[in-house]
Design a protein around this motif. Structure first.
Motif, PDB file in Angstrom:
ATOM      1  N   GLU A   1      54.279  16.453 -15.744  1.00 13.76           N
ATOM      2  CA  GLU A   1      53.995  16.223 -14.332  1.00 13.76           C
ATOM      3  C   GLU A   1      53.923  17.510 -13.513  1.00 13.76           C
ATOM      4  O   GLU A   1      53.642  17.458 -12.312  1.00 13.76           O
ATOM      5  N   ARG A   2      54.155  18.673 -14.124  1.00 14.03           N
ATOM      6  CA  ARG A   2      54.127  19.921 -13.382  1.00 14.03           C
ATOM      7  C   ARG A   2      52.693  20.344 -13.058  1.00 14.03           C
ATOM      8  O   ARG A   2      51.793  20.190 -13.887  1.00 14.03           O
ATOM      9  N   CYS A   3      52.514  20.864 -11.883  1.00 18.16           N
ATOM     10  CA  CYS A   3      51.195  21.370 -11.485  1.00 18.16           C
ATOM     11  C   CYS A   3      51.046  22.795 -12.019  1.00 18.16           C
ATOM     12  O   CYS A   3      51.825  23.683 -11.653  1.00 18.16           O
ATOM     13  N   PRO A   4      50.061  23.062 -12.885  1.00 17.02           N
ATOM     14  CA  PRO A   4      49.879  24.412 -13.437  1.00 17.02           C
ATOM     15  C   PRO A   4      49.300  25.354 -12.378  1.00 17.02           C
ATOM     16  O   PRO A   4      48.106  25.299 -12.066  1.00 17.02           O
ATOM     17  N   ILE A   5      50.125  26.223 -11.847  1.00 17.40           N
ATOM     18  CA  ILE A   5      49.726  27.049 -10.707  1.00 17.40           C
ATOM     19  C   ILE A   5      48.599  28.003 -11.095  1.00 17.40           C
ATOM     20  O   ILE A   5      47.603  28.133 -10.389  1.00 17.40           O
ATOM     21  N   ALA A   6      48.763  28.696 -12.216  1.00 18.26           N
ATOM     22  CA  ALA A   6      47.754  29.683 -12.618  1.00 18.26           C
ATOM     23  C   ALA A   6      46.414  29.014 -12.888  1.00 18.26           C
ATOM     24  O   ALA A   6      45.364  29.483 -12.435  1.00 18.26           O
ATOM     25  N   ARG A   7      46.426  27.917 -13.636  1.00 22.39           N
ATOM     26  CA  ARG A   7      45.177  27.203 -13.908  1.00 22.39           C
ATOM     27  C   ARG A   7      44.541  26.697 -12.624  1.00 22.39           C
ATOM     28  O   ARG A   7      43.309  26.729 -12.474  1.00 22.39           O
ATOM     29  N   SER A   8      45.360  26.243 -11.693  1.00 22.38           N
ATOM     30  CA  SER A   8      44.832  25.756 -10.421  1.00 22.38           C
ATOM     31  C   SER A   8      44.156  26.882  -9.655  1.00 22.38           C
ATOM     32  O   SER A   8      43.086  26.696  -9.065  1.00 22.38           O
ATOM     33  N   SER A   9      44.774  28.068  -9.656  1.00 22.40           N
ATOM     34  CA  SER A   9      44.177  29.214  -8.960  1.00 22.40           C
ATOM     35  C   SER A   9      42.836  29.585  -9.566  1.00 22.40           C
ATOM     36  O   SER A   9      41.862  29.834  -8.841  1.00 22.40           O
ATOM     37  N   LEU A  10      42.749  29.607 -10.887  1.00 24.13           N
ATOM     38  CA  LEU A  10      41.477  29.942 -11.544  1.00 24.13           C
ATOM     39  C   LEU A  10      40.423  28.871 -11.254  1.00 24.13           C
ATOM     40  O   LEU A  10      39.236  29.197 -11.073  1.00 24.13           O
TER      41      LEU A  10
ATOM     42  N   MET B   1      41.892  36.991 -11.638  1.00 19.94           N
ATOM     43  CA  MET B   1      43.167  37.696 -11.568  1.00 19.94           C
ATOM     44  C   MET B   1      43.410  38.249 -10.174  1.00 19.94           C
ATOM     45  O   MET B   1      44.534  38.193  -9.647  1.00 19.94           O
ATOM     46  N   MET B   2      42.366  38.788  -9.540  1.00 22.25           N
ATOM     47  CA  MET B   2      42.511  39.302  -8.178  1.00 22.25           C
ATOM     48  C   MET B   2      42.958  38.201  -7.221  1.00 22.25           C
ATOM     49  O   MET B   2      43.847  38.406  -6.388  1.00 22.25           O
ATOM     50  N   ASP B   3      42.330  37.022  -7.327  1.00 17.19           N
ATOM     51  CA  ASP B   3      42.677  35.924  -6.421  1.00 17.19           C
ATOM     52  C   ASP B   3      44.114  35.460  -6.645  1.00 17.19           C
ATOM     53  O   ASP B   3      44.850  35.190  -5.687  1.00 17.19           O
ATOM     54  N   LEU B   4      44.510  35.354  -7.918  1.00 18.49           N
ATOM     55  CA  LEU B   4      45.866  34.879  -8.216  1.00 18.49           C
ATOM     56  C   LEU B   4      46.912  35.879  -7.741  1.00 18.49           C
ATOM     57  O   LEU B   4      47.910  35.500  -7.096  1.00 18.49           O
ATOM     58  N   THR B   5      46.722  37.155  -8.036  1.00 19.51           N
ATOM     59  CA  THR B   5      47.697  38.168  -7.611  1.00 19.51           C
ATOM     60  C   THR B   5      47.726  38.299  -6.092  1.00 19.51           C
ATOM     61  O   THR B   5      48.784  38.532  -5.503  1.00 19.51           O
ATOM     62  N   ASP B   6      46.573  38.145  -5.446  1.00 20.02           N
ATOM     63  CA  ASP B   6      46.536  38.219  -3.990  1.00 20.02           C
ATOM     64  C   ASP B   6      47.317  37.064  -3.371  1.00 20.02           C
ATOM     65  O   ASP B   6      48.056  37.251  -2.392  1.00 20.02           O
ATOM     66  N   TYR B   7      47.169  35.869  -3.940  1.00 19.63           N
ATOM     67  CA  TYR B   7      47.917  34.716  -3.428  1.00 19.63           C
ATOM     68  C   TYR B   7      49.417  34.916  -3.607  1.00 19.63           C
ATOM     69  O   TYR B   7      50.215  34.670  -2.693  1.00 19.63           O
ATOM     70  N   VAL B   8      49.817  35.382  -4.788  1.00 18.82           N
ATOM     71  CA  VAL B   8      51.244  35.563  -5.061  1.00 18.82           C
ATOM     72  C   VAL B   8      51.824  36.653  -4.170  1.00 18.82           C
ATOM     73  O   VAL B   8      52.946  36.530  -3.658  1.00 18.82           O
ATOM     74  N   ARG B   9      51.072  37.728  -3.951  1.00 18.82           N
ATOM     75  CA  ARG B   9      51.581  38.824  -3.134  1.00 18.82           C
ATOM     76  C   ARG B   9      51.784  38.397  -1.683  1.00 18.82           C
ATOM     77  O   ARG B   9      52.754  38.770  -1.035  1.00 18.82           O
TER      78      ARG B   9
END
Length: 733
Positions: free
Chosen positions: A360-369, A332-340
């Motif tokens: 065909e959509r790239c799942p952003i959250a899953r990719s971050s995890l 969660m820290m990595d994902l929120t840091d990227y979005v911020r």
């Protein structure tokens, strides 16, 4: 110094004359690390005098006093000085010196004392007695730090000091504070018997260490240590740097172990921030749904959430908290840091993905995890820090450099670059939802290549560029190489035996093919000798007629090599009855050639182009000039060569000039294999390998999944009964 001199030493330490005290404490610092001397010094009331010197003196006297107390604590003695009603004043005095005193020798001693004070919290009892809570550890510094809130800032500033000893002491103090904060939280959780996610007082205890770590990071701790790891001062700072690196892994591991719980305000705020940063539709953001097509006219829309509120961000379900189970709060820290830090790019990416079909959509959250877990595994965050320190002690100077991983401290930047690389590979490969694990594996290989091969002094900006610009085709090659290595590790010992068997079969097959080339026969060029080399013994008839062709062919029984010279190349190949000369293969001693044994494709193509096989030539025409030749030797007297002491002299009996490299390879290796010798040309070796590889592929194609797992067919291995059989029956296994 002798123990008998301690009373006189104490008298000089208590003197009103500064010169006498300075000389006495100077001698004290060189003797107090002797346990026997220290024991007598403490029992004689020396701690009281030493404390008075620290509280009231300055200059070198104060520096020597601090050094004396530091060395006394190193031998695990003198801890009584920090207990009692006046202990807080002493700690505050040491903290004050760090904040206000600019002298390096005083700062070194003060920080060394605080390192011992904080680190001593690991032991719970002293001499079998319980210690007063708050006497040691980070809690002992809190009252003094409250008086001097700039303490941590000034300690981190000392990491940039030119004095390596002071720099090392400052880093050891930070390490001790981090270790004590983390261990205190673990001890509190274990004492309460609940996990760190419980509510109430237990939750406040578990929230204390992350706040402390963030405070240090906001003061520039990570950047300062990162610069030290890339500097040339490693020899003096090796132990504290490796310890900080190990503590960083401990912190990452603890953040991953924290379960995402929506009942915790911090976690709720983080998820809400993700949702708001995605710029959701205003109607949905306000909680009002659009009127659906099947809704009755005139009926107001009900208040409900967007049915794809979280799935549009790349989560698999509408319950995102459960998807952080593998990566924990670290994910969660990595994902929120990227979005911020990349809010505009995040919104543009969501808008771009919304125009594509869902598959065909790239799942952003899953990719971050996934990137978080890739980095976690790459840096071996589950590995204990003791192994790094032990590796430093056992390694030499050249290998020690590999123990440092300064890029670990750039976790956030690596995660962002890795996530953007994930998006790039997803688009470049045309992946869909079913290919998610394949793209993640490519990113793992990319991280191992870009981050794993980076040297200690390589700047993080270069690593980011490599992650973002790495060639996809080269990445695919690396993946195939790793697959080959993995396949060899798992199946190599089985395949090696199969390859050996297939090589023998392919060698036998190619031998037969090469011998058949000899049985078919071939034309060779025959250069006309110069006038100087001609003599009476030479056959003038052939020279006069211009015999520039030679045809050779192996007999059907494979015992004789027939050949003859011709002036013209006939349209059909001559038969054995026309070839009036022959060589007995049993009398051949060796075959020598200047045919290249290396794999030179360029030369082969050149030979094919320049040594073209001519068709029927006129009387005055001949073949292209060839420099490749095969010479067959025979013993002058084979009986003498086989006897002990025989001369064994060889002489040439036949010389062939092949028209191209392929004919040269066929005839040279054919003759060698006919004599039971190994082939030597690259073309034949390549053919043997090609036949063996095809044989291996054919065998692998015959292996079916059901054959590997279904077991033997019914009745296999069952020995028939002997009932009803006569005596003449037997069963052969």
């Amino acid at each position: 110094m002798d123990q008998a001199d301690i009373p006189a030493l104490l008298s000089r330490l208590a003197s009103d004359e500064d010169a006498a005290r300075k000389m006495a404490v100077f001698k004290l610092q060189s003797s107090i690390n002797d346990p026997a001397f220290a024991d007598v010094f403490i029992s004689s009331g020396g701690l009281i005098i030493l404390r008075r010197l620290i509280m009231s003196t300055g200059g070198n006297t104060l520096a020597y006093s601090l050094q004396s107390l530091s060395r006394l604590l190193e031998v695990d003695m003198g801890w009584d000085i920090f207990e009692g009603p006046t202990a807080g004043d002493l700690v505050e005095r040491v903290v004050e010196l760090i904040v206000t005193n600019p002298l390096v020798n005083i700062l070194r001693g003060a920080m060394s004392i605080l390192v011992a004070l904080v680190s001593h919290s690991q032991s719970e009892t002293r001499n079998g007695a319980m210690r007063t809570p708050g006497t040691f550890g980070f809690r002992a510094l809190k009252p003094a730090v409250a008086v001097y809130p700039q303490f941590f800032d000034l300690v981190i500033q000392q990491l940039q000091s030119a004095d390596h000893a002071l720099c090392a002491n400052a880093l050891m103090l930070i390490n001790a504070l981090i270790r004590d904060a983390v261990s205190s939280e673990a001890t509190a959780s274990g004492t309460n018997g609940t996990n760190s996610n419980s509510n109430g007082n237990k939750s406040s205890v578990s929230d204390e260490w992350p706040k402390f770590i963030r405070r240090l990071q906001d003061l520039g701790l990570i950047k300062a240590v990162y610069n030290l790891m890339q500097s040339s001062a490693l020899q003096d700072l090796a132990y504290p740097l490796l310890e900080f690196q190990s503590l960083t892994k401990v912190l990452l591991r603890k953040w991953r172990e924290v379960r995402v719980d929506l009942e915790r305000p911090e976690h709720r705020r983080a998820l809400k921030g993700l949702h708001l940063a995605s710029a959701p539709n205003r109607d949905y953001m306000n909680g009002v749904a659009k009127v659906e097509e099947n809704q009755e006219p005139g009926k107001k829309g009900s208040r409900r959430h967007n049915p794809e509120k979280w799935r549009r961000l790349g989560f698999e379900t509408e319950g995102p908290a459960g998807e952080f189970e593998a990566a924990g709060f670290l994910g969660m820290m990595d994902l929120t840091d990227y979005v911020r830090k990349n809010e505009d790019g995040f919104q543009k990416l969501l808008l771009e993905q919304s125009t594509k079909p869902l598959r065909e959509r790239c799942p952003i959250a899953r990719s971050s995890l996934a990137v978080t877990l890739i980095l976690y595994d790459h840096f071996d965050c589950d590995k204990t820090g003791i192994e790094d320190l032990r590796g430093y002690q056992l390694s030499d100077g050249k290998q020690q450099d590999k123990l440092y991983h300064p890029l670990l401290l750039q976790w956030s930047r690596l995660h962002t670059a890795g996530l953007q690389s994930f998006f790039r590979l997803w688009k470049a490969t045309g992946a869909d939802q079913s290919d998610f694990d394949k793209v993640a594996e490519l990113v793992r290989i990319l991280v191992d290549q870009a981050v794993g091969t980076a040297g200690r002094s390589k700047d993080v900006l270069e690593v980011e560029d490599e992650l973002l610009e790495f060639d996809c085709s080269r990445l695919r090659e690396l993946q195939m190489e790793l697959l080959d290595l993995s396949f060899d590790d798992n199946w190599g010992h089985h395949l090696n035996q199969v390859r050996d068997d297939l090589r023998k079969e392919s060698l036998s097959f190619v031998k037969e093919q090469r011998i058949r080339c000899l049985l078919q026969g071939a034309w060779f060029s025959k250069p006309t000798p110069s006038k100087e080399s001609r003599n009476e013994s030479y056959q003038n008839r052939r020279a006069a007629q211009g015999t520039v062709w030679r045809y050779a062919k192996l007999s059907h029984n494979r015992r004789w090599l027939h050949f003859s010279d011709f002036a013209l190349r006939t349209g059909h190949d001559p038969g054995l009855e026309v070839l009036d000369e022959k060589v007995d293969l049993s009398r051949i001693s060796s075959v020598v050639s200047n045919v290249s044994t290396t794999n030179d494709d360029a030369r082969s193509e050149s030979n094919k182009s320049t040594l073209r096989t001519p068709m029927m030539n006129g009387a005055g025409s001949g073949p292209s000039k060839s420099t490749t030749k095969i010479t067959i030797f025979s013993f002058s007297n084979p009986e003498d060569a086989s006897k002990p002491g025989g001369d064994g002299k060889e002489h040439p009996v036949l010389t062939l000039y092949p028209l191209n490299h392929s004919v040269a390879s066929e005839w040279l290796d054919g003759l060698l294999m006919l004599l039971d010798q190994a082939p030597i040309t690259a073309e034949t070796q390549k053919l043997i390998s090609l036949v063996g590889d095809y044989g291996l592929k054919i065998r692998l194609l015959n292996v079916r999944m059901e054959a590997a797992y279904s077991g033997p067919p019914p009745g296999a291995g069952v020995v028939p009964s002997r009932e009803g059989l006569d005596a003449e029956y037997y069963y052969q296994v």
